[in-house]
Write a protein that holds these residues in place. Structure first.
Motif, PDB file in Angstrom:
ATOM      1  N   LYS A 364      51.590  59.015  36.993  1.00 48.80           N
ATOM      2  CA  LYS A 364      50.912  60.298  37.132  1.00 48.80           C
ATOM      3  C   LYS A 364      51.024  61.148  35.875  1.00 48.80           C
ATOM      4  O   LYS A 364      50.074  61.839  35.513  1.00 48.80           O
ATOM      5  N   LYS A 367      48.615  59.959  33.217  1.00 53.04           N
ATOM      6  CA  LYS A 367      47.254  60.303  33.626  1.00 53.04           C
ATOM      7  C   LYS A 367      47.013  61.800  33.468  1.00 53.04           C
ATOM      8  O   LYS A 367      45.973  62.232  32.998  1.00 53.04           O
ATOM      9  N   LEU A 368      48.029  62.571  33.862  1.00 52.64           N
ATOM     10  CA  LEU A 368      47.899  64.025  33.824  1.00 52.64           C
ATOM     11  C   LEU A 368      47.664  64.510  32.401  1.00 52.64           C
ATOM     12  O   LEU A 368      46.769  65.319  32.141  1.00 52.64           O
ATOM     13  N   THR A 371      44.109  63.524  31.371  1.00 49.27           N
ATOM     14  CA  THR A 371      43.019  64.259  32.036  1.00 49.27           C
ATOM     15  C   THR A 371      42.986  65.701  31.571  1.00 49.27           C
ATOM     16  O   THR A 371      41.923  66.248  31.314  1.00 49.27           O
ATOM     17  N   LYS A 372      44.143  66.332  31.444  1.00 51.82           N
ATOM     18  CA  LYS A 372      44.170  67.738  31.024  1.00 51.82           C
ATOM     19  C   LYS A 372      43.457  67.909  29.708  1.00 51.82           C
ATOM     20  O   LYS A 372      42.695  68.821  29.500  1.00 51.82           O
TER      21      LYS A 372
ATOM     22  N   PHE B  89      56.382  64.388  39.719  1.00 56.56           N
ATOM     23  CA  PHE B  89      55.370  63.418  39.320  1.00 56.56           C
ATOM     24  C   PHE B  89      55.229  62.259  40.286  1.00 56.56           C
ATOM     25  O   PHE B  89      54.583  61.258  39.961  1.00 56.56           O
TER      26      PHE B  89
END
Lengths: 380, 316
Positions: A364, A367-368, A371-372, B89
């Motif tokens: 995550k 990915k975060l 994407t941000k 997370f």
């Protein structure tokens, strides 16, 4: 220019999220970055350190050979743990299964007197069966008494360790005057050209062929090929056989599998037997190919625990275990060289491996971040 | 005759307490994290960080209590890493825990080489700066209590107090109830206005603190330095003790005592010149644990939401 940058990020995002291998590569890269940060803070040049590590892995035929030799047991313990993961079990016991494999291999290699080409298979098979039973024991405890495999395998690890030490102190097995066992018979030795390397003719030939001399300096053996074969076999069993289907069904949903008529308890034991056999094979190959004996151990050697990291980096895929095992073996072998060359702590390798596993645990986060950035780029 | 039996018995109890102590702290840490719903396989790594921090502070500062608390703080900061991964997370908690273990030994040895001129073993803490032994010489020489308590370090008593505190916290306070409810059913807890994220952060950080104490109980009391093999599997044994103790502080205490007790028995038997090899005797704690698990304990169930990352379904 800006648009291009945005597109690169977008591509990176797809790369990291769509395919697991891309994500793993990013995690490995980030792990190396963390290692570099540690080195830099401690006042070492990380580029120099990684340069030494790279040269320490690839610059000589013997280095490559050593890397492969280091990686072989890790691939197999990694496979052992990955296999158990696929069937819903956490095999912390690869460590002990490895020990049982290596000690049984040594005993069979020393006590039995068999012709060449029969001795090695006998040694390996007896070690694999013994370690399989050792692993299967944890499966049996879970199936029959509901004992959590994490606890039982932790305990079995230590029992295996003291069992090996007990055997090493046993008369007839202990080499007098040392804290090691006798070495296995030459017929059980799988190191390539072991006898020839020491002979007069062999030494003369090698003197004229520096490449081969350097390469054969190492205890090169067939272990790596066997490990690859095992990875193929594990992949085949899991994906192409009814047994594999049943095992995965149990791992996926125990209750659904039971409802579907699969004997869950039996499959638990089979799974742990196979996992144990794989870890035992790692120990056996180490004995017939590299060490040729077992020595007194005061603490866990870590083959099993390193195997957990290998399985995790490989995302429990059998083929991935080969690559992850090679990566781990290479980092361990090459990483040890920064200590003598630049007095930088070689433990940075544990930090790198730990960081890789850490990043793998948090898809995550990666990915975060990606994407941000894409969103921000989009508003501009 | 009677007297030797008594003194031998006392001796075994004494070694039991000594060996159990680091395990008690650490498995209490496990109890806290897992009751809030976060699996902590990283106890071993957190213990290593605590042991290293304790030994290093003990050597440079020279006050065992500052070193002990420092070890807890170090363990807590390190635990924060696990908390960020698992709580914020949604990490795979087992994977993150394994990473914590690799990082723990790596970071501890890396720093040890930095602080102690390239050595992976920290310098020994002078005897005066080790953990005190509060009941040393209080009871008459050779008496039952003297044999048990004479050589026990303060960490032993602190550990027992912590068992009581954490039991009280979990079962007698509203915060403990909240922590357990988050571990059983986070969604329900959330709808009642409990901050799941905050509670899990607290629990995981505290579990790092406790594991740090456990490591320091090793490096500041039982021995007086840190070395690469000092914590070799203790964290995993503490983890096993927590599962064995059915995720309860009092259960974990008993499991740790059983383990320490069989180790005490092994040490006791080791002093005689038996025909049995000392290696076989050393197996005893592990064999006994398995036998007890098979024979007496039966199935145990983890908190219902243990290991499942919590995410709010919608954010309004």
């Amino acid at each position: 220019m800006k648009l291009k940058f945005k597109e690169i990020r977008k591509a990176l995002y797809i790369f990291a999220t769509e395919k697991t291998i891309g994500f793993t590569l990013i995690a490995i890269f980030l792990g190396l970055v963390i290692g570099a940060i540690f080195l830099a803070i401690a006042g070492f040049n990380p580029f120099q350190a990684y340069g030494i590590i790279l040269r320490g892995i690839f610059s000589k035929p013997s280095y490559i050979s050593y890397t492969i030799i280091r990686a072989t047991p890790l691939i197999l313990t990694g496979l052992s743990i990955a296999f158990a993961f696929k069937t819903g079990l956490f095999n912390i016991g690869a460590e002990g299964q490895y020990i049982i494999g290596s000690v049984v291999a040594t005993a069979a290699g020393y006590f039995l007197h068999l012709p060449l080409f029969i001795h090695i298979p006998v040694v390996i098979i007896s070690a694999v069966v013994a370690a399989g039973i050792w692993g299967g024991l944890a499966g049996y405890f879970k199936a029959k008494f509901g004992v959590h495999e994490v606890i039982s395998t932790i305990m079995l690890n230590w029992i295996a360790l003291y069992f090996q030490n007990f055997l090493i102190y046993t008369e007839g097995f202990q080499k007098p005057g040392g804290e090691t066992s006798y070495s296995i018979q030459p017929t059980a030795n799988m190191t390539i050209l072991k006898a020839w390397k020491g002979s007069v003719a062999g030494r003369e030939w090698l003197l004229q062929h520096p490449f081969w001399k350097d390469l054969l300096r190492t205890p090169m053996n067939w272990g790596f090929l066997i490990a690859i074969l095992m990875a193929v076999l594990v992949w085949f069993i899991l994906n192409k056989t009814a047994l594999g289907y049943r095992l995965r069904a149990v791992g996926f949903n125990k209750f659904a599998a039971e409802y579907g008529g699969i004997n869950v308890n039996k499959n638990l034991i089979i799974s742990m037997f196979i996992a144990g056999g794989l870890a035992g094979l790692a120990g056996a190959l180490q004995v017939v190919g590299v060490s040729h004996k077992v020595t007194l151990i005061a603490a866990m050697e870590g083959y099993g625990f390193d195997g957990i990291a290998v399985a995790l980096i490989a995302n429990s895929s059998a083929m991935g275990c080969i690559l992850a095992g090679l990566l781990f073996g290479a980092l361990k072998y090459g990483g040890a060289k920064i200590q003598p060359f630049m007095r930088a702590p070689s433990e940075v390798i544990s930090i790198v491996i730990g960081s890789i596993v850490f990043f793998i645990s948090i898809p995550k986060l990666i990915k975060l971040i990606l994407t941000k950035k894409i969103k921000k780029g989009g508003t501009k | 005759m009677m007297e030797t039996i008594f003194s031998n018995f006392a001796l075994i109890i004494g070694t039991t307490l000594m060996y159990s102590t680091p395990l008690i702290y650490t498995s209490l840490g496990g109890v806290l994290a897992e009751n809030s719903g976060v699996i902590n396989i990283g106890l071993e790594g957190m213990m290593i960080i605590g042991a290293f921090a304790g030994a290093t502070l003990g050597y440079f500062v020279g006050n065992p209590w500052i070193a002990f608390i420092g070890a807890g703080v170090a363990g807590g900061i390190y635990g924060l890493l696990h908390a960020v991964a698992c709580v914020s997370f949604g990490a795979n908690q087992v994977v993150s825990g394994i990473a914590i273990n690799f990082l723990g030994i790596g970071v501890a040895l890396f720093l040890s080489r930095m602080f102690f001129e390239g050595a992976t073993m920290t310098k020994s803490i002078p005897l005066d700066f080790k953990m005190p032994r509060p009941l040393n010489g209080v009871f008459p020489d050779g008496s039952f209590l003297n044999i048990i308590l004479d050589n026990q370090y303060a960490t032993v008593y602190v550990a027992l107090i912590f068992v009581l505190l954490i039991w009280f916290f979990l079962y007698k306070t509203k915060y403990g109830l909240r922590l357990r409810s988050v571990g059983e059913h986070p969604t329900a807890a959330d709808t009642l206005g409990i901050n799941v994220i905050r509670i899990r952060y607290f629990a995981v950080i505290m579990s790092g603190v406790m594991a740090g104490f456990g490591g320091a109980a090793m490096s500041l009391a039982i021995v007086s330095n840190f070395r690469p093999t000092l914590i070799s599997g203790h964290g995993f044994i503490a983890l096993a003790a927590m599962i064995f103790g059915k995720w309860k502080p009092q259960g974990a205490l008993l499991a740790c005592l059983l383990f320490g007790g069989s180790q005490g028995l092994a040490v006791f038997l080791g002093q005689f010149n038996f025909e049995i090899s000392s290696q076989l005797i050393s197996m005893l704690p592990y064999v006994i644990t398995i036998v007890v698990l098979i024979g007496f304990v039966g199935k145990s169930a983890a908190p219902a939401a243990d290991g499942i990352p919590y995410e709010k379904e919608h954010k309004y």
